[in-house]
Design a protein around this motif. Structure first.
Motif, PDB file in Angstrom:
ATOM      1  N   PRO A   3      21.130  19.416  53.596  1.00 45.43           N
ATOM      2  CA  PRO A   3      22.147  18.354  53.538  1.00 45.43           C
ATOM      3  C   PRO A   3      21.579  17.126  52.841  1.00 45.43           C
ATOM      4  CG  PRO A   3      21.261  18.555  55.760  1.00 45.43           C
ATOM      5  CD  PRO A   3      20.666  19.669  54.947  1.00 45.43           C
ATOM      6  N   LYS A   4      22.442  16.394  52.184  1.00 46.23           N
ATOM      7  CA  LYS A   4      22.034  15.146  51.550  1.00 46.23           C
ATOM      8  C   LYS A   4      21.665  14.144  52.634  1.00 46.23           C
ATOM      9  CE  LYS A   4      22.825  16.245  47.285  1.00 46.23           C
ATOM     10  NZ  LYS A   4      21.763  16.366  46.329  1.00 46.23           N
ATOM     11  N   ARG A   5      20.695  13.283  52.331  1.00 44.27           N
ATOM     12  CA  ARG A   5      20.283  12.220  53.256  1.00 44.27           C
ATOM     13  C   ARG A   5      20.759  10.897  52.689  1.00 44.27           C
ATOM     14  NH1 ARG A   5      14.850  11.228  55.202  1.00 44.27           N
ATOM     15  NH2 ARG A   5      15.944  10.607  57.070  1.00 44.27           N
ATOM     16  N   VAL A   6      21.445  10.135  53.505  1.00 48.97           N
ATOM     17  CA  VAL A   6      21.961   8.830  53.086  1.00 48.97           C
ATOM     18  C   VAL A   6      21.533   7.786  54.107  1.00 48.97           C
ATOM     19  CG1 VAL A   6      24.032   7.464  52.652  1.00 48.97           C
ATOM     20  CG2 VAL A   6      23.913   9.819  51.840  1.00 48.97           C
ATOM     21  N   LEU A   7      21.015   6.681  53.600  1.00 51.76           N
ATOM     22  CA  LEU A   7      20.664   5.545  54.447  1.00 51.76           C
ATOM     23  C   LEU A   7      21.834   4.570  54.442  1.00 51.76           C
ATOM     24  CD1 LEU A   7      18.656   3.748  56.044  1.00 51.76           C
ATOM     25  CD2 LEU A   7      17.968   2.807  53.808  1.00 51.76           C
ATOM     26  N   VAL A   8      22.261   4.149  55.621  1.00 54.22           N
ATOM     27  CA  VAL A   8      23.263   3.099  55.761  1.00 54.22           C
ATOM     28  C   VAL A   8      22.538   1.902  56.369  1.00 54.22           C
ATOM     29  CG1 VAL A   8      25.493   2.435  56.736  1.00 54.22           C
ATOM     30  CG2 VAL A   8      25.051   4.846  56.167  1.00 54.22           C
ATOM     31  N   ALA A   9      22.270   0.895  55.548  1.00 57.61           N
ATOM     32  CA  ALA A   9      21.526  -0.282  55.992  1.00 57.61           C
ATOM     33  C   ALA A   9      22.475  -1.469  56.064  1.00 57.61           C
ATOM     34  CB  ALA A   9      20.385  -0.579  55.021  1.00 57.61           C
ATOM     35  N   TYR A  10      22.388  -2.221  57.148  1.00 58.18           N
ATOM     36  CA  TYR A  10      23.263  -3.378  57.309  1.00 58.18           C
ATOM     37  C   TYR A  10      22.434  -4.636  57.460  1.00 58.18           C
ATOM     38  CZ  TYR A  10      22.173  -2.605  62.243  1.00 58.18           C
ATOM     39  OH  TYR A  10      21.518  -2.427  63.426  1.00 58.18           O
ATOM     40  N   VAL A  52      22.132   5.354  49.126  1.00 57.90           N
ATOM     41  CA  VAL A  52      22.029   4.222  50.047  1.00 57.90           C
ATOM     42  C   VAL A  52      23.365   3.503  50.105  1.00 57.90           C
ATOM     43  CG1 VAL A  52      20.889   2.004  50.489  1.00 57.90           C
ATOM     44  CG2 VAL A  52      19.570   3.918  49.556  1.00 57.90           C
ATOM     45  N   VAL A  53      23.784   3.188  51.324  1.00 60.36           N
ATOM     46  CA  VAL A  53      24.941   2.323  51.558  1.00 60.36           C
ATOM     47  C   VAL A  53      24.364   1.039  52.134  1.00 60.36           C
ATOM     48  CG1 VAL A  53      27.121   2.037  52.781  1.00 60.36           C
ATOM     49  CG2 VAL A  53      26.407   4.328  52.059  1.00 60.36           C
ATOM     50  N   ALA A  67      20.307  -8.369  53.523  1.00 58.20           N
ATOM     51  CA  ALA A  67      20.738  -7.293  52.629  1.00 58.20           C
ATOM     52  C   ALA A  67      20.202  -7.529  51.220  1.00 58.20           C
ATOM     53  CB  ALA A  67      22.262  -7.197  52.614  1.00 58.20           C
ATOM     54  N   ARG A  68      20.231  -8.774  50.739  1.00 61.39           N
ATOM     55  CA  ARG A  68      19.696  -9.088  49.408  1.00 61.39           C
ATOM     56  C   ARG A  68      18.194  -8.812  49.348  1.00 61.39           C
ATOM     57  NH1 ARG A  68      22.523 -14.167  49.688  1.00 61.39           N
ATOM     58  NH2 ARG A  68      20.492 -15.162  49.631  1.00 61.39           N
ATOM     59  N   ARG A  69      17.462  -9.230  50.386  1.00 65.39           N
ATOM     60  CA  ARG A  69      16.011  -8.990  50.400  1.00 65.39           C
ATOM     61  C   ARG A  69      15.703  -7.485  50.438  1.00 65.39           C
ATOM     62  NH1 ARG A  69      16.494 -13.714  53.170  1.00 65.39           N
ATOM     63  NH2 ARG A  69      16.568 -12.780  55.233  1.00 65.39           N
ATOM     64  N   CYS A  70      16.491  -6.733  51.178  1.00 69.32           N
ATOM     65  CA  CYS A  70      16.314  -5.274  51.229  1.00 69.32           C
ATOM     66  C   CYS A  70      16.514  -4.691  49.833  1.00 69.32           C
ATOM     67  CB  CYS A  70      17.311  -4.661  52.216  1.00 69.32           C
ATOM     68  SG  CYS A  70      17.252  -2.862  52.288  1.00 69.32           S
ATOM     69  N   ALA A  71      17.535  -5.129  49.147  1.00 64.80           N
ATOM     70  CA  ALA A  71      17.804  -4.637  47.793  1.00 64.80           C
ATOM     71  C   ALA A  71      16.666  -5.004  46.845  1.00 64.80           C
ATOM     72  CB  ALA A  71      19.127  -5.193  47.296  1.00 64.80           C
ATOM     73  N   ARG A  72      16.170  -6.219  46.940  1.00 66.32           N
ATOM     74  CA  ARG A  72      15.054  -6.634  46.074  1.00 66.32           C
ATOM     75  C   ARG A  72      13.793  -5.812  46.367  1.00 66.32           C
ATOM     76  NH1 ARG A  72      16.499 -12.087  47.515  1.00 66.32           N
ATOM     77  NH2 ARG A  72      17.950 -12.834  45.963  1.00 66.32           N
ATOM     78  N   VAL A  83      24.124   3.941  44.960  1.00 63.26           N
ATOM     79  CA  VAL A  83      24.145   2.842  45.928  1.00 63.26           C
ATOM     80  C   VAL A  83      25.587   2.392  46.087  1.00 63.26           C
ATOM     81  CG1 VAL A  83      23.370   0.498  46.450  1.00 63.26           C
ATOM     82  CG2 VAL A  83      21.844   2.075  45.238  1.00 63.26           C
ATOM     83  N   TRP A  84      26.026   2.297  47.328  1.00 65.57           N
ATOM     84  CA  TRP A  84      27.348   1.771  47.640  1.00 65.57           C
ATOM     85  C   TRP A  84      27.166   0.502  48.457  1.00 65.57           C
ATOM     86  CZ3 TRP A  84      25.922   6.842  48.036  1.00 65.57           C
ATOM     87  CH2 TRP A  84      26.621   7.761  47.246  1.00 65.57           C
ATOM     88  N   LEU A  85      28.029  -0.455  48.251  1.00 64.52           N
ATOM     89  CA  LEU A  85      27.958  -1.716  48.985  1.00 64.52           C
ATOM     90  C   LEU A  85      29.209  -1.896  49.819  1.00 64.52           C
ATOM     91  CD1 LEU A  85      26.796  -4.025  46.054  1.00 64.52           C
ATOM     92  CD2 LEU A  85      25.361  -2.874  47.741  1.00 64.52           C
ATOM     93  N   PHE A  86      29.052  -2.504  50.994  1.00 65.15           N
ATOM     94  CA  PHE A  86      30.206  -2.913  51.785  1.00 65.15           C
ATOM     95  C   PHE A  86      29.936  -4.287  52.344  1.00 65.15           C
ATOM     96  CE2 PHE A  86      27.647  -1.120  55.210  1.00 65.15           C
ATOM     97  CZ  PHE A  86      27.903  -1.976  56.275  1.00 65.15           C
ATOM     98  N   SER A  87      31.004  -4.960  52.701  1.00 64.22           N
ATOM     99  CA  SER A  87      30.863  -6.316  53.224  1.00 64.22           C
ATOM    100  C   SER A  87      31.837  -6.533  54.362  1.00 64.22           C
ATOM    101  CB  SER A  87      31.143  -7.322  52.107  1.00 64.22           C
ATOM    102  OG  SER A  87      31.090  -8.629  52.626  1.00 64.22           O
TER     103      SER A  87
END
Length: 114
Positions: A3-10, A52-53, A67-72, A83-87
């Motif tokens: 299965p695909k592995r996806v990280l959902v980070a908030y 990654v979400v 979230a910005r620091r994680c992306a950097r 990469v998908w983004l949600f807000s």
């Protein structure tokens, strides 16, 4: 087939962001995807994930700092996977009026856009 592995980070526990991340994780798992939900501040390596979400509250036209620091921190690896983004946050018409949608704004702040 694995299965695909996806990280959902908030980025924020405030508001609905953590709850939205949990719901995204549950939905992905129901679809047979190995989804891991974690606070963005704890994410140091996204190399083990196929996608990654990333989510964070959007307030006053600013995306959540965690979230910005994680992306950097993970910018190089994020370039090589979807990469998908949600807000979460208050809906406000200034983004539409000033043509500032969150996704391009986050991309400009975190990755050089080619």
């Amino acid at each position: 087939m694995n299965p695909k592995r996806v990280l959902v980070a908030y980025g924020s526990k405030h508001g609905a962001t953590a709850g939205i991340a949990d719901e995204i994780g549950r939905t992905l798992r129901a679809d047979g995807i190995d989804a891991v939900v974690a606070p963005a501040e704890t994410v140091t390596d996204v190399g083990d994930y196929d996608g990654v979400v990333l989510g964070g509250a959007l307030y006053a036209g600013q995306w959540n700092g965690k979230a910005r620091r994680c992306a950097r921190r993970n910018a190089e690896q994020l370039r090589h996977r979807p990469v998908w983004l949600f807000s979460s946050g208050p809906v406000d018409s200034s983004a539409e009026q000033d043509d500032i949608p969150p996704v391009p704004g986050v991309a400009r702040r975190t990755w050089p856009v080619a």
